[in-house]
Design a protein around this motif. Structure first.
Motif, PDB file in Angstrom:
ATOM      1  N   SER A  96       0.832  -1.210   0.000  1.00 55.25           N
ATOM      2  CA  SER A  96       0.000   0.000   0.000  1.00 55.25           C
ATOM      3  C   SER A  96       0.864   1.257   0.000  1.00 55.25           C
ATOM      4  O   SER A  96       0.545   2.249  -0.663  1.00 55.25           O
ATOM      5  CB  SER A  96      -0.976   0.003   1.178  1.00 55.25           C
ATOM      6  OG  SER A  96      -0.290  -0.033   2.409  1.00 55.25           O
ATOM      7  N   ALA A  97       1.981   1.237   0.717  1.00 54.95           N
ATOM      8  CA  ALA A  97       2.897   2.390   0.728  1.00 54.95           C
ATOM      9  C   ALA A  97       3.565   2.552  -0.635  1.00 54.95           C
ATOM     10  O   ALA A  97       3.714   3.666  -1.135  1.00 54.95           O
ATOM     11  CB  ALA A  97       3.946   2.235   1.822  1.00 54.95           C
ATOM     12  N   LYS A  98       3.972   1.440  -1.246  1.00 51.97           N
ATOM     13  CA  LYS A  98       4.607   1.523  -2.567  1.00 51.97           C
ATOM     14  C   LYS A  98       3.642   2.058  -3.612  1.00 51.97           C
ATOM     15  O   LYS A  98       4.009   2.912  -4.415  1.00 51.97           O
ATOM     16  CB  LYS A  98       5.157   0.162  -2.994  1.00 51.97           C
ATOM     17  CG  LYS A  98       6.455  -0.186  -2.309  1.00 51.97           C
ATOM     18  CD  LYS A  98       7.161  -1.343  -2.965  1.00 51.97           C
ATOM     19  CE  LYS A  98       6.451  -2.629  -2.671  1.00 51.97           C
ATOM     20  NZ  LYS A  98       7.185  -3.818  -3.141  1.00 51.97           N
ATOM     21  N   SER A  99       2.411   1.565  -3.614  1.00 55.44           N
ATOM     22  CA  SER A  99       1.420   2.043  -4.591  1.00 55.44           C
ATOM     23  C   SER A  99       1.213   3.541  -4.443  1.00 55.44           C
ATOM     24  O   SER A  99       1.205   4.284  -5.426  1.00 55.44           O
ATOM     25  CB  SER A  99       0.080   1.331  -4.404  1.00 55.44           C
ATOM     26  OG  SER A  99       0.196  -0.022  -4.722  1.00 55.44           O
ATOM     27  N   PHE A 100       1.062   3.984  -3.203  1.00 54.25           N
ATOM     28  CA  PHE A 100       0.831   5.401  -2.954  1.00 54.25           C
ATOM     29  C   PHE A 100       2.041   6.240  -3.326  1.00 54.25           C
ATOM     30  O   PHE A 100       1.924   7.245  -4.037  1.00 54.25           O
ATOM     31  CB  PHE A 100       0.444   5.627  -1.488  1.00 54.25           C
ATOM     32  CG  PHE A 100       0.219   7.064  -1.161  1.00 54.25           C
ATOM     33  CD1 PHE A 100      -0.861   7.751  -1.697  1.00 54.25           C
ATOM     34  CD2 PHE A 100       1.093   7.747  -0.329  1.00 54.25           C
ATOM     35  CE1 PHE A 100      -1.075   9.100  -1.408  1.00 54.25           C
ATOM     36  CE2 PHE A 100       0.881   9.084  -0.029  1.00 54.25           C
ATOM     37  CZ  PHE A 100      -0.194   9.758  -0.577  1.00 54.25           C
ATOM     38  N   THR A 101       3.228   5.855  -2.856  1.00 54.73           N
ATOM     39  CA  THR A 101       4.416   6.672  -3.129  1.00 54.73           C
ATOM     40  C   THR A 101       4.805   6.641  -4.604  1.00 54.73           C
ATOM     41  O   THR A 101       5.309   7.635  -5.119  1.00 54.73           O
ATOM     42  CB  THR A 101       5.617   6.276  -2.242  1.00 54.73           C
ATOM     43  OG1 THR A 101       5.915   4.892  -2.425  1.00 54.73           O
ATOM     44  CG2 THR A 101       5.334   6.566  -0.777  1.00 54.73           C
ATOM     45  N   ASP A 102       4.567   5.531  -5.293  1.00 60.43           N
ATOM     46  CA  ASP A 102       4.848   5.492  -6.738  1.00 60.43           C
ATOM     47  C   ASP A 102       4.003   6.523  -7.480  1.00 60.43           C
ATOM     48  O   ASP A 102       4.513   7.270  -8.323  1.00 60.43           O
ATOM     49  CB  ASP A 102       4.564   4.108  -7.324  1.00 60.43           C
ATOM     50  CG  ASP A 102       5.641   3.088  -7.008  1.00 60.43           C
ATOM     51  OD1 ASP A 102       6.729   3.486  -6.531  1.00 60.43           O
ATOM     52  OD2 ASP A 102       5.389   1.893  -7.238  1.00 60.43           O
ATOM     53  N   ARG A 103       2.734   6.578  -7.181  1.00 61.68           N
ATOM     54  CA  ARG A 103       1.846   7.539  -7.848  1.00 61.68           C
ATOM     55  C   ARG A 103       2.143   8.967  -7.402  1.00 61.68           C
ATOM     56  O   ARG A 103       2.137   9.888  -8.221  1.00 61.68           O
ATOM     57  CB  ARG A 103       0.389   7.157  -7.589  1.00 61.68           C
ATOM     58  CG  ARG A 103       0.016   5.891  -8.372  1.00 61.68           C
ATOM     59  CD  ARG A 103      -1.341   5.381  -8.040  1.00 61.68           C
ATOM     60  NE  ARG A 103      -2.397   6.306  -8.430  1.00 61.68           N
ATOM     61  CZ  ARG A 103      -3.683   6.113  -8.129  1.00 61.68           C
ATOM     62  NH1 ARG A 103      -4.051   5.040  -7.446  1.00 61.68           N
ATOM     63  NH2 ARG A 103      -4.590   6.984  -8.508  1.00 61.68           N
ATOM     64  N   LEU A 104       2.425   9.143  -6.134  1.00 61.03           N
ATOM     65  CA  LEU A 104       2.743  10.466  -5.606  1.00 61.03           C
ATOM     66  C   LEU A 104       4.027  11.009  -6.239  1.00 61.03           C
ATOM     67  O   LEU A 104       4.100  12.174  -6.629  1.00 61.03           O
ATOM     68  CB  LEU A 104       2.886  10.375  -4.093  1.00 61.03           C
ATOM     69  CG  LEU A 104       2.941  11.652  -3.299  1.00 61.03           C
ATOM     70  CD1 LEU A 104       1.720  12.533  -3.569  1.00 61.03           C
ATOM     71  CD2 LEU A 104       3.046  11.332  -1.813  1.00 61.03           C
ATOM     72  N   ARG A 105       5.016  10.153  -6.380  1.00 60.20           N
ATOM     73  CA  ARG A 105       6.284  10.546  -6.987  1.00 60.20           C
ATOM     74  C   ARG A 105       6.062  11.044  -8.416  1.00 60.20           C
ATOM     75  O   ARG A 105       6.599  12.062  -8.820  1.00 60.20           O
ATOM     76  CB  ARG A 105       7.229   9.342  -6.981  1.00 60.20           C
ATOM     77  CG  ARG A 105       8.530   9.531  -7.685  1.00 60.20           C
ATOM     78  CD  ARG A 105       9.374   8.250  -7.787  1.00 60.20           C
ATOM     79  NE  ARG A 105       8.911   7.119  -7.052  1.00 60.20           N
ATOM     80  CZ  ARG A 105       9.594   6.522  -6.072  1.00 60.20           C
ATOM     81  NH1 ARG A 105      10.767   6.971  -5.713  1.00 60.20           N
ATOM     82  NH2 ARG A 105       9.102   5.467  -5.471  1.00 60.20           N
ATOM     83  N   ARG A 106       5.246  10.357  -9.170  1.00 63.98           N
ATOM     84  CA  ARG A 106       4.989  10.755 -10.555  1.00 63.98           C
ATOM     85  C   ARG A 106       4.280  12.109 -10.635  1.00 63.98           C
ATOM     86  O   ARG A 106       4.519  12.875 -11.550  1.00 63.98           O
ATOM     87  CB  ARG A 106       4.162   9.697 -11.272  1.00 63.98           C
ATOM     88  CG  ARG A 106       4.987   8.494 -11.666  1.00 63.98           C
ATOM     89  CD  ARG A 106       4.113   7.463 -12.378  1.00 63.98           C
ATOM     90  NE  ARG A 106       4.936   6.463 -13.009  1.00 63.98           N
ATOM     91  CZ  ARG A 106       5.303   6.486 -14.287  1.00 63.98           C
ATOM     92  NH1 ARG A 106       4.914   7.452 -15.078  1.00 63.98           N
ATOM     93  NH2 ARG A 106       6.052   5.526 -14.782  1.00 63.98           N
ATOM     94  N   CYS A 107       3.408  12.391  -9.667  1.00 62.84           N
ATOM     95  CA  CYS A 107       2.673  13.662  -9.681  1.00 62.84           C
ATOM     96  C   CYS A 107       3.513  14.825  -9.156  1.00 62.84           C
ATOM     97  O   CYS A 107       3.298  15.965  -9.560  1.00 62.84           O
ATOM     98  CB  CYS A 107       1.396  13.541  -8.849  1.00 62.84           C
ATOM     99  SG  CYS A 107       0.156  12.459  -9.572  1.00 62.84           S
ATOM    100  N   GLU A 108       4.436  14.562  -8.265  1.00 61.19           N
ATOM    101  CA  GLU A 108       5.175  15.627  -7.592  1.00 61.19           C
ATOM    102  C   GLU A 108       6.584  15.874  -8.144  1.00 61.19           C
ATOM    103  O   GLU A 108       7.049  17.007  -8.156  1.00 61.19           O
ATOM    104  CB  GLU A 108       5.275  15.322  -6.095  1.00 61.19           C
ATOM    105  CG  GLU A 108       3.957  15.382  -5.366  1.00 61.19           C
ATOM    106  CD  GLU A 108       3.387  16.778  -5.288  1.00 61.19           C
ATOM    107  OE1 GLU A 108       4.131  17.728  -4.987  1.00 61.19           O
ATOM    108  OE2 GLU A 108       2.181  16.927  -5.548  1.00 61.19           O
ATOM    109  N   ALA A 109       7.274  14.846  -8.571  1.00 61.60           N
ATOM    110  CA  ALA A 109       8.708  14.954  -8.872  1.00 61.60           C
ATOM    111  C   ALA A 109       9.047  15.925  -9.996  1.00 61.60           C
ATOM    112  O   ALA A 109      10.094  16.574  -9.948  1.00 61.60           O
ATOM    113  CB  ALA A 109       9.281  13.574  -9.190  1.00 61.60           C
ATOM    114  N   LEU A 110       8.199  16.053 -10.985  1.00 61.22           N
ATOM    115  CA  LEU A 110       8.532  16.883 -12.151  1.00 61.22           C
ATOM    116  C   LEU A 110       7.883  18.265 -12.128  1.00 61.22           C
ATOM    117  O   LEU A 110       7.913  18.972 -13.136  1.00 61.22           O
ATOM    118  CB  LEU A 110       8.159  16.144 -13.440  1.00 61.22           C
ATOM    119  CG  LEU A 110       8.920  14.830 -13.662  1.00 61.22           C
ATOM    120  CD1 LEU A 110       8.432  14.127 -14.914  1.00 61.22           C
ATOM    121  CD2 LEU A 110      10.417  15.064 -13.711  1.00 61.22           C
ATOM    122  N   LYS A 111       7.329  18.648 -10.997  1.00 53.17           N
ATOM    123  CA  LYS A 111       6.723  19.975 -10.891  1.00 53.17           C
ATOM    124  C   LYS A 111       7.787  21.058 -11.053  1.00 53.17           C
ATOM    125  O   LYS A 111       8.852  20.981 -10.464  1.00 53.17           O
ATOM    126  CB  LYS A 111       6.052  20.166  -9.523  1.00 53.17           C
ATOM    127  CG  LYS A 111       4.709  19.545  -9.382  1.00 53.17           C
ATOM    128  CD  LYS A 111       4.126  19.908  -8.018  1.00 53.17           C
ATOM    129  CE  LYS A 111       2.697  19.447  -7.890  1.00 53.17           C
ATOM    130  NZ  LYS A 111       2.166  19.748  -6.540  1.00 53.17           N
TER     131      LYS A 111
END
Length: 185
Positions: A96-111
């Motif tokens: 559950s942590a991996k699923s959340f952080t994987d999606r969060l990383r994609r939304c936040e990292a390239l801002k």
């Protein structure tokens, strides 16, 4: 001061939950408003690597897979600090942590603008309830996530059943200190 504590274990009475409760008590002692989120009680699926590997996450910084992720992600903008706590499964964060952080990383990292984590302190906790193996690799994975989202690394804490008593005190004190340091800024 708003602190979000994210836990990610299906066991609501286990080591991970105890770590979350210790962090909550420490942050609240300083007057912080704490938001507790158990990722296992959220409906958050895996990243679909939409399109040619990137969907709306790359340019719009929102995930196009509709579930509980959108509301949780949006609520993070109002937070001043975070505590991310996961059980250690196979030397990694929980699913559950991996699923959340994987999606969060994609939304936040390239801002191009500030991420929801930039200049905000984060405590990470790896709770290995069994053998205690895998803490280091789990914390390394969590550090990589923090690097991608430009978070301020505050502390990395490994907890086992053997060191639980004093590590819960450490988590309590770290959560208290994260708020006090933030208030001093």
């Amino acid at each position: 001061m708003n602190v979000m504590i994210l836990t990610s274990s299906p066991n609501i009475d286990g080591l991970t939950a105890a770590c979350g409760n210790a962090a909550k008590a420490g942050a609240e002692e300083t007057g912080a408003k704490v938001v507790m989120v158990n990722l296992n009680q959220q409906r958050i699926g895996n990243c679909h690597a939409c399109g040619n590997g990137w969907g709306t996450c790359r340019n719009e910084h929102e995930c196009q897979v509709k579930d509980d992720f959108q509301n949780l992600h949006a609520s993070m903008a109002d937070m001043d600090a975070f505590v991310l706590i996961t059980p250690v499964y196979w030397g990694e964060m929980s699913e559950s942590a991996k699923s959340f952080t994987d999606r969060l990383r994609r939304c936040e990292a390239l801002k191009k603008e500030k991420t929801f984590f930039e200049e905000k302190p984060v405590i990470t906790v790896a709770a290995a309830g069994g053998s205690g193996n895998g803490i280091t690799s789990c914390l390394t994975s969590m550090e990589r996530f923090l690097t991608h989202v430009k978070a301020e690394r505050f502390d990395f804490i490994g907890v086992t059943q053997k060191n639980k008593r004093y590590k819960l005190e450490t988590i309590h004190d770290a959560a208290k200190e994260i708020v006090l340091k933030r208030k001093d800024k």
